[in-house]
Design an enzyme around this catalytic site. Structure first.
Site, short mmCIF file in Angstrom:
data_model
loop_
_atom_site.label_atom_id
_atom_site.label_comp_id
_atom_site.label_asym_id
_atom_site.label_seq_id
_atom_site.Cartn_x
_atom_site.Cartn_y
_atom_site.Cartn_z
CE LYS A 27 6.25 17.37 -14.43
NZ LYS A 27 6.81 15.84 -15.20
CE LYS A 55 0.64 13.40 -15.63
NZ LYS A 55 0.27 14.02 -16.81
CG HIS A 64 0.95 9.62 -25.93
ND1 HIS A 64 0.26 10.03 -24.58
CD2 HIS A 64 2.10 9.62 -25.40
CE1 HIS A 64 0.95 10.49 -23.62
NE2 HIS A 64 2.43 10.33 -24.11
CD GLU A 122 8.73 15.78 -22.74
OE1 GLU A 122 8.17 16.64 -22.45
OE2 GLU A 122 8.42 14.51 -22.96
NE ARG A 149 -3.92 -2.07 1.97
CZ ARG A 149 -3.99 -2.90 2.70
NH1 ARG A 149 -3.13 -3.04 3.88
NH2 ARG A 149 -4.86 -3.98 2.64
CG HIS A 178 7.89 10.23 -24.47
ND1 HIS A 178 6.53 9.90 -24.59
CD2 HIS A 178 8.02 11.43 -23.69
CE1 HIS A 178 5.96 10.92 -23.94
NE2 HIS A 178 6.59 11.58 -23.37
CG ASN A 213 -0.19 15.95 -21.27
OD1 ASN A 213 0.51 15.22 -21.25
ND2 ASN A 213 -1.09 16.07 -20.15
CG HIS A 263 2.99 15.02 -24.31
ND1 HIS A 263 3.67 16.09 -24.43
CD2 HIS A 263 3.84 13.91 -23.36
CE1 HIS A 263 4.93 15.73 -23.70
NE2 HIS A 263 4.97 14.94 -23.30
NE ARG A 265 1.59 16.57 -13.66
CZ ARG A 265 2.27 15.70 -12.77
NH1 ARG A 265 1.87 16.03 -11.60
NH2 ARG A 265 3.27 15.19 -13.08
CD GLU A 287 -2.69 15.78 -17.10
OE1 GLU A 287 -1.67 15.49 -16.58
OE2 GLU A 287 -3.27 15.53 -17.99
P1 NAD Z 1 14.74 5.50 -21.03
O1 NAD Z 1 14.20 5.32 -19.58
O2 NAD Z 1 14.17 4.12 -21.82
O3 NAD Z 1 16.03 5.57 -21.35
C1 NAD Z 1 16.51 5.80 -22.53
C2 NAD Z 1 17.66 4.93 -23.05
O4 NAD Z 1 18.90 5.42 -22.36
C3 NAD Z 1 17.73 3.32 -22.28
O5 NAD Z 1 18.27 2.61 -23.20
C4 NAD Z 1 18.42 3.65 -21.04
O6 NAD Z 1 18.83 2.20 -20.72
C5 NAD Z 1 19.53 4.44 -21.68
N1 NAD Z 1 20.27 5.27 -20.51
C6 NAD Z 1 19.71 6.11 -19.50
N2 NAD Z 1 20.61 6.75 -18.95
C7 NAD Z 1 21.67 6.50 -19.55
C8 NAD Z 1 23.04 6.92 -19.31
N3 NAD Z 1 23.28 8.01 -18.46
N4 NAD Z 1 23.99 6.55 -20.17
C9 NAD Z 1 23.71 5.56 -21.17
N5 NAD Z 1 22.46 5.13 -21.41
C10 NAD Z 1 21.65 5.51 -20.62
O7 NAD Z 1 13.82 6.59 -21.85
P2 NAD Z 1 13.57 8.08 -21.00
O8 NAD Z 1 13.30 9.06 -22.41
O9 NAD Z 1 14.43 8.39 -20.12
O10 NAD Z 1 12.07 8.00 -20.61
C11 NAD Z 1 11.01 7.82 -21.41
C12 NAD Z 1 10.06 7.12 -20.63
O11 NAD Z 1 9.69 8.33 -19.49
C13 NAD Z 1 8.68 6.75 -21.44
O12 NAD Z 1 8.05 5.49 -20.65
C14 NAD Z 1 7.73 8.10 -20.87
O13 NAD Z 1 6.18 7.56 -21.02
C15 NAD Z 1 8.12 8.27 -19.69
N6 NAD Z 1 7.72 9.60 -19.17
C16 NAD Z 1 7.25 10.03 -18.06
C17 NAD Z 1 6.83 11.19 -17.55
C18 NAD Z 1 6.27 11.28 -16.30
O14 NAD Z 1 5.96 12.46 -15.86
N7 NAD Z 1 6.10 10.49 -15.50
C19 NAD Z 1 6.93 12.35 -18.36
C20 NAD Z 1 7.71 11.95 -19.70
C21 NAD Z 1 8.11 10.90 -20.15
N1 GLY Z 2 5.03 15.14 -18.26
C1 GLY Z 2 3.60 15.47 -18.13
C2 GLY Z 2 3.47 15.79 -16.53
O1 GLY Z 2 4.11 15.31 -15.66
O2 GLY Z 2 2.53 15.88 -16.53
#
Ligand code: NAD
Ligand code: GLY
Length: 359
Positions: free
Chosen positions: A224, A140, A249, A182, A118, A262, A242, A245, A238, A234
């Site tokens: 942010k 998120k 998406h 971003e 939980r 992404h 997006n 997005h 917030r 949101e």
């Molecule tokens: P990711 O986590 O897949 O990382 C990208 C690649 O880089 C991977 O292959 C990873 O292993 C590699 N990597 C990471 N750090 C590294 C480093 N320092 N050196 C070498 N390689 C490295 O991708 P991302 O772009 O970080 O994140 C994308 C994800 O985030 C998506 O799932 C998206 O939906 C999510 N997201 C979430 C939010 C949120 O608010 N929670 C916002 C935007 C995106």
């Molecule tokens: N990445 C969009 C949010 O965090 O709301």
């Protein structure tokens, strides 16, 4: 060391930005004292950064749960895998999870933290530019479902965020560019001076100038944090985060997750949203060109896949989480450096948009 706070009452937390946070994270010992620590990372990041990070932990009594690398592992299957790992190691409610990685690791670990027994504490240690400027902040958390991205998740805030921008030195350049999408987004939704700052410093940013990157990451986190503090779940404001997005998406889903990053999909999505704003008279041709030019400077895509029709976009966009009563809602620029949510985009307008986009 730069420091700021996400102000959410008793769930407030600090964000630390420095070039040495992986080896010297302020207050980490206090947060972890006397607790079981489980670091979640992946097969790419752990070999580079796990030892460096754990060398500073107060005790060597930590566990590492390492999963494969890829968006496809941000899944219910790996949610179960991590929960099983925690149960098998008798992790109690006082366990603290640490997400060491990009947005995939952060979103998945955060969702496990939200659900395990939980809710247990977790800390974000983001290692991609995208996760440092966006996903590690704001709480998120989610996994993907075969029928939709980020469809199962929770709003659940971390206890702290430690950003070490030296980690960007090992990040593949395509991933770095995806994070820049971003960064540009923050300029477009909130701060036209920040947009101009990025325009004026393209070469330095591409060269990974550490001082400049710290300042950029700080400004993104600051924007942010301001938005999240006002609208954590949101209900309104917030949603502006997006921008790009809704279209993005759709591209990710249609092309198969992981084929378009992404950030790349968001870049093209921002171009489409800006073109929609242009058609509505909210942006001038010069402003639209500035947006497209800046995105292009970072070698990000500005055109939707030629295989995708307006109908393909709509097929995915009808599932968007922002939609209300089946109506697709878009975030588009209301002016240069400001955005609004619109829910009155007609099919005819969309067709006109894709005609403009194709030319
Ligand atoms: P990711 O986590 O897949 O990382 C990208 C690649 O880089 C991977 O292959 C990873 O292993 C590699 N990597 C990471 N750090 C590294 C480093 N320092 N050196 C070498 N390689 C490295 O991708 P991302 O772009 O970080 O994140 C994308 C994800 O985030 C998506 O799932 C998206 O939906 C999510 N997201 C979430 C939010 C949120 O608010 N929670 C916002 C935007 C995106
Ligand atoms: N990445 C969009 C949010 O965090 O709301």
């Amino acid at each position: 060391m730069l420091e700021l706070s996400v102000n959410l009452g008793e769930r407030s937390y600090p964000i630390y930005i420095a070039q040495n946070n992986l080896t010297d994270s302020p207050n980490l010992s206090n947060i972890l004292a006397g607790r079981k620590v489980v670091i979640v990372s992946n097969e790419t990041i752990a070999p580079i950064y796990l030892d460096k990070f754990t060398s500073q932990l107060p005790s060597h009594d930590f566990l590492a749960c390492i999963i494969p690398d890829g968006e496809q592992f941000k899944s219910l299957e790996y949610f179960e895998f991590i929960n099983r790992f925690l149960l098998e190691h008798n992790c109690g409610r006082d366990t603290c999870l640490i997400a060491l990685g990009g947005g995939v690791i952060g979103d998945l670990t955060g969702f496990v933290a939200a659900c395990y027994q939980r809710g247990i504490d977790f800390i974000q240690v983001p290692t991609t530019l995208l996760s440092q400027v966006d996903s590690s902040v704001g709480g998120k958390t989610a996994v993907n479902h075969p029928l939709g991205k980020n469809m199962i998740g929770a709003f659940y805030q971390p206890k702290a965020v430690y950003i070490d921008n030296n980690t960007l030195n090992t990040l593949p350049s395509r991933e770095f560019a995806a994070g820049i999408a971003e960064v540009i987004k923050y300029g477009l939704i909130y701060d036209v001076d920040f947009f101009k700052y990025i325009e004026d410093n393209v070469a330095e940013i591409k060269a990974h100038n550490s001082e400049q990157l710290s300042q950029i990451i700080y400004r993104c986190c600051e924007i942010k944090a301001e938005i999240v503090a006002q609208d954590e779940k949101e209900a309104g404001l917030r949603a502006l985060l997006n921008l790009g997005h809704t279209f993005g998406h759709a591209i990710e889903a249609e092309m198969g997750y992981g084929n378009w990053l992404h950030g790349e999909a968001v870049a093209t999505g921002m171009v489409l949203a800006s073109q929609l704003a242009y058609l509505r008279g909210k942006l001038s041709e010069v402003e639209l060109k500035r947006i497209v030019n800046l995105i292009t400077e970072f070698e990000l895509p500005v055109s939707a896949p030629s295989s995708m029709s307006c109908t393909d976009f709509v097929k995915h966009m009808v599932k968007d989480k922002k939609n209300k009563q089946g109506v697709i809602r878009f975030i588009i620029p209301s002016k240069f450096g400001g955005c609004e949510l619109v829910d009155d985009v007609t099919q005819q307008e969309l067709e006109e948009l894709f005609k403009l986009h194709a030319n």
